[in-house]
Design an enzyme around this catalytic site. Structure first.
Site, PDB file in Angstrom:
ATOM      1  N   GLY A   1     -18.532 -10.484  -7.661  1.00 31.10           N
ATOM      2  CA  GLY A   1     -17.876 -11.753  -7.990  1.00 31.10           C
ATOM      3  C   GLY A   1     -18.882 -12.843  -8.278  1.00 31.10           C
TER       4      GLY A   1
ATOM      5  N   THR B   1     -11.169  -9.361  -9.558  1.00 25.76           N
ATOM      6  CA  THR B   1     -11.561 -10.631 -10.189  1.00 25.76           C
ATOM      7  C   THR B   1     -13.062 -10.661 -10.467  1.00 25.76           C
ATOM      8  OG1 THR B   1     -11.763 -11.692  -8.019  1.00 25.76           O
ATOM      9  CG2 THR B   1      -9.686 -12.014  -9.172  1.00 25.76           C
ATOM     10  N   GLY B   2     -13.810  -9.757  -9.886  1.00 23.25           N
ATOM     11  CA  GLY B   2     -15.258  -9.656 -10.152  1.00 23.25           C
ATOM     12  C   GLY B   2     -15.499  -8.942 -11.468  1.00 23.25           C
TER      13      GLY B   2
ATOM     14  N   ASP C   1     -11.317  -0.879  -3.224  1.00 23.27           N
ATOM     15  CA  ASP C   1     -10.559  -1.942  -2.575  1.00 23.27           C
ATOM     16  C   ASP C   1     -10.855  -1.866  -1.071  1.00 23.27           C
ATOM     17  OD1 ASP C   1      -8.634  -3.426  -1.274  1.00 23.27           O
ATOM     18  OD2 ASP C   1      -7.008  -2.808  -2.600  1.00 23.27           O
TER      19      ASP C   1
ATOM     20  N   ARG D   1     -19.414  -2.099  14.595  1.00 26.91           N
ATOM     21  CA  ARG D   1     -19.996  -0.769  14.777  1.00 26.91           C
ATOM     22  C   ARG D   1     -21.514  -0.777  14.559  1.00 26.91           C
ATOM     23  NH1 ARG D   1     -19.498   2.917  11.082  1.00 26.91           N
ATOM     24  NH2 ARG D   1     -17.738   1.866  10.101  1.00 26.91           N
TER      25      ARG D   1
ATOM     26  N   TYR E   1      -3.438 -17.958  -0.191  1.00 23.36           N
ATOM     27  CA  TYR E   1      -4.890 -18.149  -0.037  1.00 23.36           C
ATOM     28  C   TYR E   1      -5.181 -18.933   1.236  1.00 23.36           C
ATOM     29  CZ  TYR E   1      -9.716 -19.139  -1.555  1.00 23.36           C
ATOM     30  OH  TYR E   1     -11.087 -19.235  -1.658  1.00 23.36           O
TER      31      TYR E   1
ATOM     32  N   TYR F   1     -12.711 -11.447  17.130  1.00 24.77           N
ATOM     33  CA  TYR F   1     -13.765 -10.417  17.275  1.00 24.77           C
ATOM     34  C   TYR F   1     -14.960 -10.989  18.027  1.00 24.77           C
ATOM     35  CZ  TYR F   1     -12.242  -6.246  14.796  1.00 24.77           C
ATOM     36  OH  TYR F   1     -11.612  -5.084  14.453  1.00 24.77           O
TER      37      TYR F   1
ATOM     38  N   THR G   1     -17.210 -24.810  -5.827  1.00 29.56           N
ATOM     39  CA  THR G   1     -18.549 -24.403  -6.272  1.00 29.56           C
ATOM     40  C   THR G   1     -18.459 -23.936  -7.717  1.00 29.56           C
ATOM     41  OG1 THR G   1     -19.156 -23.825  -4.013  1.00 29.56           O
ATOM     42  CG2 THR G   1     -20.449 -22.796  -5.756  1.00 29.56           C
TER      43      THR G   1
END
Ligand code: UDP
Length: 319
Positions: free
Chosen positions: A12, A37-38, A58, A110, A149, A163, A179
């Site tokens: 991307g 989208t990349g 994906d 991991r 989003y 996490y 950006t």
């Protein structure tokens, strides 16, 4: 030993600049991207390098055990990010920021790797005050068009912190404000590529609403420097990364015209649903924690971006 870096969304706009950065630093980079989208164009120059690997996949469908366990850093950039893209890909956007974030966190846990989640200024929604500090909890419509989003990223931040708290995973969260720069897609739909491609093809500049809404625009090289510094520190709380100089969209249209040396008509279009009316980062935390602030002015960044867009449009026969 070379550091091993995993970058989701590495093909991307921002992800590919990070791939470049870490390759140049002598690291091994594994880019994972489903190219929704990349673009291969963004990483073409890296494909033949022995230290670069592309997994075209994906991440929400990834078997995380298949990817190895020796990464030193995991940077999660994968997600549609422009409003037209996430309007078109609402479920993919929600999944990549929820399931996708969890999968990337699993890998980081991991591997005992440093982890970065690329969040967004959109977590602030249509803010009630400006500039927005990280302590502001936001004003988001949870069922509006942009919610896929905004809420996707808010969930992403929540699971990252979970996490960190539960497993002590070495996480980081950056909130990226608007950006721009080389490798944005011409048809990405965001305001800077729209204005630049409109100027180059002699079309009027499309301004949504009255153009009094504000944004603050950060040139991509400045952002990359901020991300790299974030990876080198150990701050688990969210940090805003963006340029604190604020423009109305009308002012942006003027700067784009001035930079290009061309004048163009302005065509006012209907406003977008839930379009945030002001956006300006409070970057005191980034200054204090990372000793970082943007260096490239909008004029300079736009000049560089114009060069990139002109050559791309020429290649595609659009200029
Ligand atoms: N915008 C505009 N004309 C365009 C594209 C966008 O006036 O051709 C406006 C849009 O309504 C928003 C601002 O520019 O207020 C920034 O939009 P963009 O899609 O670049 O990013 P956002 O900050 O909304 O995610």
């Amino acid at each position: 030993m070379k550091k091993k870096i995993l970058i989701s969304g590495g093909a991307g706009f921002i992800g590919s600049h990070l791939c470049d950065y870490y390759i140049q630093k002598g690291c091994e980079v594994c880019c994972i991207d489903n190219l929704c989208t990349g673009s291969m164009d963004n990483i073409q120059h890296l494909l033949a390098l022995p230290d670069f690997k592309l997994i075209q996949q994906d991440i929400t469908l990834l078997d995380t055990t298949s990817i190895g366990d020796s990464f030193d850093m995991v940077l999660h950039l994968a997600s549609p990010a422009s409003p037209p893209d996430y309007f078109k890909l609402p479920l993919e956007t929600l999944r990549v920021n929820s399931m996708g974030t969890e999968k990337m966190l699993d890998i980081a846990k991991r591997c005992n790797a440093k982890f970065l989640f690329s969040s967004t200024s959109e977590v602030y929604g249509d803010p009630s005050f400006s500039p927005q500090p990280e302590t502001y909890w936001g004003n988001v419509n949870p069922v509006g068009l942009r919610s896929v989003y905004d809420e996707g990223k808010r969930y992403g931040e929540a699971i990252v912190m979970a996490y960190h708290r539960k497993y002590n995973t070495d996480t980081r969260i950056i909130r990226i404000f608007n950006t721009y720069g080389e490798r944005m897609r011409l048809d990405d739909g965001r305001v800077i590529p729209n204005f630049i491609s409109q100027i180059i093809s002699g079309k009027p500049l499309t301004v949504y609403g009255d153009g009094k809404q504000t944004r603050s625009f950060c040139y991509v090289n400045d952002l990359i420097e901020g991300i790299v510094r974030m990876m080198e520190t150990e701050h688990h709380i969210p940090v805003n990364l963006g340029n604190a100089v604020e423009y109305t969209i009308i002012q942006l249209a003027e700067v784009v015209q001035k930079t290009s040396g061309t004048t163009a008509k302005i065509e006012f279009m209907p406003p977008l649903e839930d379009d945030p009316q002001q956006r300006k980062p409070d970057i005191s935390k980034a200054k204090q924690l990372l000793n970082w602030e943007p260096n490239i002015s909008l004029e300079e960044g736009l000049k560089r971006t114009f060069i990139y867009f002109r050559s791309h449009m020429k290649k595609k026969g659009e200029a």
